[in-house]
Enzyme design. Structure first.
Site, short mmCIF file in Angstrom:
data_model
loop_
_atom_site.label_atom_id
_atom_site.label_comp_id
_atom_site.label_asym_id
_atom_site.label_seq_id
_atom_site.Cartn_x
_atom_site.Cartn_y
_atom_site.Cartn_z
N LYS A 1 0.84 -1.20 0.00
CA LYS A 1 0.00 0.00 0.00
C LYS A 1 0.88 1.25 0.00
O LYS A 1 1.65 1.49 0.93
CB LYS A 1 -0.91 -0.02 1.23
CG LYS A 1 -1.76 1.25 1.40
CD LYS A 1 -2.53 1.17 2.71
CE LYS A 1 -3.24 2.49 3.01
NZ LYS A 1 -3.91 2.46 4.33
N ASP B 1 -2.79 10.36 3.94
CA ASP B 1 -4.20 9.98 4.11
C ASP B 1 -4.89 10.94 5.06
O ASP B 1 -4.72 10.86 6.28
CB ASP B 1 -4.29 8.55 4.65
CG ASP B 1 -5.73 8.11 4.86
OD1 ASP B 1 -6.64 8.72 4.25
OD2 ASP B 1 -5.96 7.16 5.63
N LYS C 1 -10.11 12.54 9.06
CA LYS C 1 -9.53 12.14 10.34
C LYS C 1 -9.47 13.36 11.26
O LYS C 1 -9.44 14.51 10.80
CB LYS C 1 -8.11 11.61 10.13
CG LYS C 1 -8.03 10.32 9.33
CD LYS C 1 -6.59 9.89 9.13
CE LYS C 1 -6.51 8.62 8.30
NZ LYS C 1 -7.05 7.44 9.00
N ASP D 1 1.35 6.30 5.96
CA ASP D 1 0.39 5.33 5.43
C ASP D 1 0.91 4.63 4.17
O ASP D 1 0.20 3.83 3.57
CB ASP D 1 -0.95 6.02 5.13
CG ASP D 1 -2.13 5.10 5.36
OD1 ASP D 1 -1.95 4.03 5.95
OD2 ASP D 1 -3.25 5.45 4.94
N ASP E 1 -12.45 6.87 4.46
CA ASP E 1 -11.20 6.63 5.18
C ASP E 1 -10.81 5.15 5.16
O ASP E 1 -9.75 4.78 5.65
CB ASP E 1 -11.32 7.13 6.63
CG ASP E 1 -9.98 7.20 7.34
OD1 ASP E 1 -8.95 7.33 6.63
OD2 ASP E 1 -9.94 7.10 8.58
N GLU F 1 -9.73 3.50 2.62
CA GLU F 1 -9.28 3.64 1.23
C GLU F 1 -8.18 2.67 0.84
O GLU F 1 -8.02 2.35 -0.34
CB GLU F 1 -8.80 5.09 0.99
CG GLU F 1 -7.37 5.39 1.40
CD GLU F 1 -7.08 5.16 2.88
OE1 GLU F 1 -5.95 4.74 3.20
OE2 GLU F 1 -7.97 5.40 3.71
N ARG G 1 -7.83 -0.49 1.22
CA ARG G 1 -8.33 -1.73 0.60
C ARG G 1 -8.78 -1.49 -0.84
O ARG G 1 -8.76 -2.41 -1.65
CB ARG G 1 -9.47 -2.30 1.45
CG ARG G 1 -10.71 -1.44 1.54
CD ARG G 1 -11.54 -1.73 2.77
NE ARG G 1 -10.87 -1.25 3.98
CZ ARG G 1 -11.37 -1.38 5.20
NH1 ARG G 1 -12.54 -1.98 5.38
NH2 ARG G 1 -10.71 -0.93 6.25
#
Length: 519
Positions: free
Chosen positions: A277, A282, A289, A300, A360, A362, A364
């Site tokens: 990933k 993010d 967030k 991230d 959030d 995201e 996946r």
């Protein structure tokens, strides 16, 4: 990316001839003597042992100054300082012995930094219960990883109290096979430098490490190694129907990148697929967030960093018997005017549709496209993905274990063993239809989050499982270990580089999966 170069090499003279800043010996608990027959050093060790100040306990250290020691028949030592570092008690578990050496190496680096030593010689322990290659490898890993600093954005200042980075490490074989020590040194160096590269990527701010930086690093890597690099841009993703990556990218001004690296040995060998990933920042998208702590969301992309750095180590070490393909879907998740909205429906590579419940969730979405594309294109024997995917894994496992979810027991066993070898432990969590029901959608094939927050790590893995079919697959959720991992002498606060050494260890000793157990 390091601002200062660090070197490591063999020292082929007698240790007493070393004229550098710090000469180091490793000492096991309850063994108050050195393998080297140096009366000055053995007498000094005996003296500090008798005082009780040093007993060779794990991570214990004592510093001596040769100028204050009485010279004997062996002659004076040339080094400015001598350091004894404890290994702890002898242990029958081979993984414990490996970790004892890494921890000791980390202590060497920390002690060297404290006294601002620039040149350090470590004499390897001849009678330690490991083979010479692993002794050298683990010591080198510990020293180089413990020597890590990220000061790229710091203005250089004359700070007398600031710990210094060692510039030159040296290893003395201590009576071990020099060719074996050299092999271990080179492998340990490659692994440590790759792990430090992953740490560097993660430490960069969101405006310093973007999707374009992932692509550029991979291209440069391919020019100096045997790796082949290909990068799919936004236009190619549109043609391929990668609605997950494109959807997450909608709120960002920076285009997405799908970085592909290939390491080829022989067509007869199995192909293994790694997916990381690469979410370079993010914000949570429209499901924003909270501001407190959001700066950590530059981390991230640690899964992508681990996969990219693992490929760097694989190419340098030269793995045999496997082909490896790495995919890193890279984008930002921001809340621009075109950003995904809760309730939107996207179509992934391959046609599966997904209802967006939480913008959030995201990671996946971008992994799903990469997994489906990678499996269809490269037909791997197995696939492993790494991602800082869920905060739920931190609730469940803290910062000490990486969460492992997989559809194949053999693959699980190989990864768990690899993680144990390099002291990056994994804990397997369940999968099953009961959890899969939580991502059923009324308007699409699936939805990207469950109706409540229960089993968040598992339902996220269930989402990914939808895109792997029957291919043996393992998902490593490193949200708790990619940064703020269990602090050790060779693992600093902040990004740890976890996953790099686990992947290399697993692929280095790959055992083909039995067809009957492929599900």
């Amino acid at each position: 990316m390091h601002t200062e170069a660090v070197t490591i090499a063999l020292f082929d003279q007698a240790p007493k001839a070393f004229i550098g800043d710090l000469l180091v010996y490793l000492v096991e608990e309850e063994i108050p003597h050195l393998a080297e027959e140096n009366r000055i050093l053995n007498r000094a060790l005996q003296q500090v042992w008798e005082t009780g100040d040093f007993k060779g306990a794990k991570e214990q250290a004592v510093l001596l100054y040769p100028a204050l020691l009485e010279a004997g028949e062996d002659g004076a030592l040339a080094a400015r300082r001598v350091l004894f570092v404890g290994l702890g008690k002898q242990d029958d578990a081979i993984n414990v012995r490996r970790e004892q050496l890494r921890l000791a190496g980390g202590i060497v680096a920390k002690q060297a930094a404290a006294v601002k030593a620039r040149d350090v010689l470590l004499v390897l322990p001849k009678d330690y219960l490991l083979d010479a290659v692993e002794i050298a490898e683990c010591c080198v890993e510990g020293m180089l990883l413990g020597n890590y600093r990220f000061d790229f954005y710091k203005n250089p200042k004359e700070d007398k109290d600031k710990p210094a980075r060692v510039e030159h490490f040296f290893l003395h074989d201590g009576g071990l096979s020099q060719s074996a020590v050299r092999k271990g040194l080179e492998r340990g160096r490659a692994l440590a430098e790759a792990t430090c590269a992953a740490r560097d990527m993660a430490n960069q701010p969101g405006n310093g490490w973007t999707p374009a930086e992932f692509a550029e690093y991979a291209k440069k890597l391919s020019k100096r190694t045997r790796l082949k690099c290909k990068v799919l841009d936004k236009g190619a993703m549109h043609k391929l129907g990668m609605g997950g990556i494109l959807g997450v990218n909608q709120g960002s001004a920076l285009p997405p990148q799908l970085v592909i690296l290939e390491y080829r040995t022989n067509k007869k060998h199995p192909t293994l697929l790694l997916v990381g990933k690469g979410l370079t920042f993010d914000s949570g998208g429209l499901c924003a967030k909270p501001p407190a702590g959001m700066e950590d969301m530059k981390y991230d992309m640690c899964g992508g960093a681990a996969v990219l750095a693992a490929m760097q180590a694989i190419a340098e070490i030269g793995l045999e018997g496997v082909n490896v393909v790495a995919l890193i879907p890279a984008t930002e998740n921001l809340s621009g005017s075109a950003a995904l909205k809760p309730g939107d429906v996207i179509r992934h590579f391959g046609g599966k549709t997904s209802e967006i419940i939480n913008t959030d969730a995201e990671g996946r979405l971008i992994l799903a496209d990469a997994l489906a594309y990678g499996i269809e294109t490269y037909q791997p024997e197995a696939v492993i993905d790494l991602a800082t995917l869920t905060g739920a894994v931190i609730i469940g496992l803290g910062h000490h274990y990486t969460g492992l979810l997989t559809n194949n027991d053999q693959l699980a066993a190989q990864l768990i063993e690899a993680g144990a070898q390099v002291a990056e432990p994994l804990w397997r969590l369940p999968l099953g239809p009961e959890y899969r029901k939580q991502i059923d959608s009324r308007v699409a094939d699936i939805k990207n989050a469950g109706s409540d927050r229960s089993a968040g790590t598992i339902t996220a893995a269930c989402y990914l499982q939808e895109f792997v079919g029957e291919t043996p697959w393992a998902h490593l959720d490193i949200a708790g270990t990619a940064w703020d991992f269990t602090e050790k002498s060779y693992i600093p606060k902040g990004p740890s580089g976890t996953g790099v050494r686990t992947l290399v260890a697993c692929l280095s000793q790959w055992k083909p999966l039995k067809t009957a157990e492929k599900k």
